[in-house]
Design a protein around this motif. Structure first.
Motif, PDB file in Angstrom:
ATOM      1  N   MET A 165       0.802  -1.200   0.082  1.00  0.00           N
ATOM      2  CA  MET A 165       0.058   0.013   0.135  1.00  0.00           C
ATOM      3  C   MET A 165       1.050   1.372  -0.048  1.00  0.00           C
ATOM      4  O   MET A 165       1.752   1.183   0.669  1.00  0.00           O
ATOM      5  N   MET A 168       1.703   3.033   3.314  1.00  0.00           N
ATOM      6  CA  MET A 168       2.364   2.302   4.072  1.00  0.00           C
ATOM      7  C   MET A 168       3.868   2.478   3.832  1.00  0.00           C
ATOM      8  O   MET A 168       4.706   2.426   4.851  1.00  0.00           O
ATOM      9  N   LYS A 213       5.090   5.595   5.472  1.00  0.00           N
ATOM     10  CA  LYS A 213       5.130   5.557   6.894  1.00  0.00           C
ATOM     11  C   LYS A 213       6.214   4.904   7.592  1.00  0.00           C
ATOM     12  O   LYS A 213       6.999   5.216   8.362  1.00  0.00           O
ATOM     13  N   GLN A 272       3.165  11.464   3.799  1.00  0.00           N
ATOM     14  CA  GLN A 272       2.211  10.520   3.223  1.00  0.00           C
ATOM     15  C   GLN A 272       2.086  10.255   1.741  1.00  0.00           C
ATOM     16  O   GLN A 272       1.918   9.179   1.307  1.00  0.00           O
ATOM     17  N   LYS A 273       2.538  11.193   1.007  1.00  0.00           N
ATOM     18  CA  LYS A 273       2.269  11.060  -0.396  1.00  0.00           C
ATOM     19  C   LYS A 273       3.689  10.929  -1.213  1.00  0.00           C
ATOM     20  O   LYS A 273       3.856  11.248  -2.130  1.00  0.00           O
ATOM     21  N   HIS A 303      -3.126   6.417  -9.054  1.00  0.00           N
ATOM     22  CA  HIS A 303      -2.444   7.261  -8.095  1.00  0.00           C
ATOM     23  C   HIS A 303      -1.274   7.719  -8.768  1.00  0.00           C
ATOM     24  O   HIS A 303      -0.095   7.072  -8.480  1.00  0.00           O
ATOM     25  N   PHE A 343      -0.467  11.489  -9.717  1.00  0.00           N
ATOM     26  CA  PHE A 343      -0.054  12.585  -9.198  1.00  0.00           C
ATOM     27  C   PHE A 343      -1.514  13.452  -8.846  1.00  0.00           C
ATOM     28  O   PHE A 343      -2.348  13.099  -9.284  1.00  0.00           O
ATOM     29  N   ILE A 344      -1.135  14.437  -7.682  1.00  0.00           N
ATOM     30  CA  ILE A 344      -2.332  15.114  -7.408  1.00  0.00           C
ATOM     31  C   ILE A 344      -2.670  16.238  -7.923  1.00  0.00           C
ATOM     32  O   ILE A 344      -1.678  17.200  -8.142  1.00  0.00           O
ATOM     33  N   SER A 358      -1.130  -1.747   8.983  1.00  0.00           N
ATOM     34  CA  SER A 358      -0.691  -0.438   8.694  1.00  0.00           C
ATOM     35  C   SER A 358      -2.305   0.365   8.528  1.00  0.00           C
ATOM     36  O   SER A 358      -1.990   1.740   9.101  1.00  0.00           O
ATOM     37  N   PHE A 411      -7.958  14.442  -5.325  1.00  0.00           N
ATOM     38  CA  PHE A 411      -8.322  13.528  -6.194  1.00  0.00           C
ATOM     39  C   PHE A 411      -6.784  12.938  -6.990  1.00  0.00           C
ATOM     40  O   PHE A 411      -6.020  14.074  -7.208  1.00  0.00           O
ATOM     41  N   GLU A 412      -6.616  11.946  -7.147  1.00  0.00           N
ATOM     42  CA  GLU A 412      -5.375  11.615  -7.845  1.00  0.00           C
ATOM     43  C   GLU A 412      -5.798  11.031  -9.068  1.00  0.00           C
ATOM     44  O   GLU A 412      -6.761  10.083  -9.306  1.00  0.00           O
TER      45      GLU A 412
END
Lengths: 117, 537
Positions: free
Chosen positions: A65, A68, A71, A77-78, A110, A112-113, B241, B534-535
């Protein structure tokens, strides 16, 4: 199977550029793959990400993930999308073979933002 | 333009697509002015693979070259067709299949109900009746005495060659099996089932099915434990996690029970949630903990992944996964199975398993239920305090076909939204059982081989894109936050795809997500849960 040569290192990859044999991997191969992928130099932050991905895969034979990963190596987080833009590039540079389509399908978004407006 | 394709054209021995799709032929999308064109397949692909239906394909399978390869395809199909209509070898859905083949009156009411047909600019080949008619005519021509003798006089005029077989296979994967056509049919025939049964013919007789749903889908699910390739050990790591993540976010350690014998409920998620939307299982854990639900997850292979792709294309594969799910629940000694936010798993476990699993499994002793009535039970019980102003944005509710149209679970979601959101939800037009498919149904959301993803984005997800934009048409300003509730993994995949494709987040500030996330976001005792982001790719 294409063999790519980069700065004197020969690498066996599949048609999509993933390492054929994960055992061929070492840090020099990773650097070469990163340059081929247009990622430039592998910083420590990037290296930590791919090292974790390799360790996770060795232990669990699964794509981790993304939250994870960050972390565990104490990064924001990203971190994966921030460092690699596409998480699959990290996977590729980590020398792991191409993930299954299910993971590709789910992970693909997932990347880019974006921001509204 | 509309391409005039006749039934017998499917036998054309050319590589030219019957319908070369162009953006200008498709239904116009409101609010989208700069749509990108449809890219034709590359020369390298055209040389190797078959794109002769509509210039798209989900099959990375080399075109047959030798006579022998071509014959194998035709004979395989013939043998499969014979079995498909023989009660000895196919009993599961035979009755409705036969009734549909025998009694469809070709009134075309269903065509106007089909989002693929309408979105494509009403192309003949996408009518729900088109593929059924080909199957019907082939059957008449080769398996009935009148057809063998009289051919075109009885309408049995389609040549059977390898191109016919291939185009029929492709046609079976241009239907989301959302069964909206069946609902609109005045006499109740089910053309979506025919698409599904054609897929079954190819899969069970020849092993021909898209890579994502067979080899890397059900087969990987059964071999490893999850179609994502997630092993039981990895699953346990993911749960840990998520526990850590919850603690960081709400300041409270929550134990997510795994393999707890004798719990009331076995909750099974779609494992894709852990990979793509880990907030969804996290929200379940927070809600169930706060409500004091005695539940457990399972770490048995298959026990942590509720998907059952076989439902879309293969009875054997469907049965194998359903059987494991029920047996795992029995071994754990739970009182019932609750299916997480996953549409086709609702259909598989709650409806189809009763039809195809043997009766001696005492299925009636293992109730299988949807998570939505449970959400409403929790919300209305008053055990948890909610602050609807936490969800102070516009919402619209996408109805998953399997949950709403098939199972009739319509009200619990709406009651929940009313209780935990500040603004009344904006119903799509149409909504409830009449709502359109997201466009990712029956596996399309995860199928990306060759250029199939392009077809999905441009054609099958088109109607949903239109509905979403129209639901928010008076508040499109990006200053207004908008959330599409899509309580189904496949639908979420499709929503992510279409929001990304048409830039709906950047342009209009529209995001998507599940229902449980909204419930948890409104819980007064913990900090807001939802991340407005949003990704895309």
């Amino acid at each position: 199977m294409p063999v790519i040569e980069h700065k004197g290192i020969k690498i066996n990859v599949d048609d999509d550029g993933y390492l054929v044999n994960p055992k061929d991997w070492n840090e020099n191969v990773a650097r070469a793959l990163a340059e081929i992928e247009g990622m430039g130099e592998l910083t420590k932050d990037k290296m930590d990400i791919i090292t974790f991905m390799r360790e996770f895969f060795e232990k669990y034979q699964s794509f981790p993930m993304l939250g994870m990963v960050c972390k565990n190596i104490h990064q924001p987080q990203k971190c994966v999308t921030e460092q690699f833009i596409e998480p699959l590039k990290a996977w590729k540079i980590a020398g792991l073979s191409k993930p299954g389509p299910m993971v590709l399908g789910y992970i693909k978004g997932h990347s880019f933002i974006v921001k509204p407006g | 333009m509309r391409y005039n394709v006749r039934f017998k054209d499917v036998a054309k021995l050319t590589d030219e697509p019957l319908v070369p799709l162009k953006v200008e032929d498709l239904e116009k999308l409101p609010g989208i002015d700069d749509e990108s064109p449809i890219q034709p397949p590359s020369a390298k692909w055209l040389e190797r693979y078959d794109f002769s239906l509509d210039g798209h394909s989900p099959f990375e399978i080399l075109k047959p070259k030798t006579q022998e390869e071509k014959e194998r395809l035709v004979f395989g199909f013939m043998s499969g067709l014979e079995k498909l209509l023989d009660p000895q070898s196919n009993w599961t859905f035979l009755k409705i299949l036969k009734l549909t083949l025998d009694y469809c009156v070709r009134c075309q009411t269903c065509s106007e109900a089909c989002h693929v047909y309408i979105s494509s600019g009403r192309q003949e080949i996408y009518r729900p009746t088109f593929r059924s008619e080909i199957l019907r005519r082939l059957y008449q021509r080769y398996f009935t005495p009148s057809g063998k003798l009289l051919k075109s006089f009885v309408g049995a005029d389609i040549e059977l060659n390898f191109k016919t077989v291939w185009r029929l296979l492709e046609l079976a994967y241009r239907c989301n099996v959302c069964r909206r056509c069946a609902m609109y049919c005045p006499i109740g025939v089910d053309n979506a089932l025919i698409a599904r049964e054609i897929r079954k013919l190819f899969s069970q007789e020849m092993g021909l099915a898209p890579l994502e749903i067979l080899k890397k889908g059900t087969q990987q699910h059964l071999a490893v434990g999850s179609s994502t390739g997630m092993t039981p050990a990895a699953f346990k790591m993911f749960v840990e996690s998520i526990e850590e993540d919850i603690e960081e976010r709400i300041g409270k350690k929550i134990k997510i029970p795994v393999d707890k014998k004798g719990a009331d409920i076995l909750l099974i998620h779609n494992a894709g949630e852990f990979m793509a939307w880990p907030d969804n299982p996290a929200a379940f854990a927070i809600l169930f903990d706060a409500a004091g639900i005695n539940y457990t997850l399972s770490s048995e292979p298959l026990g942590y992944d509720v998907v059952g792709y076989g439902l879309w294309f293969d009875d054997m594969e469907a049965t194998r996964t359903l059987l494991r799910h029920v047996l795992i629940a029995k071994e754990l000694g739970v009182k019932k199975i609750v299916v997480g936010e996953c549409g086709h798993a609702h259909k598989g476990l709650c409806v189809i398993s009763d039809r195809i699993l043997p009766g001696d499994l005492a299925l009636s002793e293992m109730p299988r239920e949807s998570c939505f009535p449970l959400f409403w039970d929790i919300v209305k019980s008053g055990r948890i305090k909610f602050d609807p102003s936490r969800n102070n944005f516009h919402t619209t509710l996408h109805d998953s076909c399997n949950i709403v149209r098939l199972m009739g679970i319509y009200k619990p979601q709406r009651d929940v939204v009313k209780a935990v959101c500040a603004k009344p939800t904006r119903e799509m037009t149409p909504h409830g059982a009449f709502n359109y498919c997201c466009g990712g149904g029956s596996g399309f959301a995860i199928m990306n081989t060759l250029n199939f993803g392009q077809w999905r984005k441009k054609v099958s997800e088109r109607m949903k894109t239109k509905q979403v934009i129209e639901a928010f048409k008076d508040v499109l300003d990006p200053k207004e936050q908008k959330y599409v509730i899509a309580a189904c993994s496949n639908c979420k995949g499709a929503l992510r795809d279409l929001i990304g494709q048409y830039g709906l987040f950047e342009k209009y500030n529209i995001i998507y997500g599940g229902l449980v996330e909204l419930i948890v976001n409104a819980m007064v005792d913990i900090p807001p849960f939802l991340k407005w982001e949003f990704e895309t790719h």
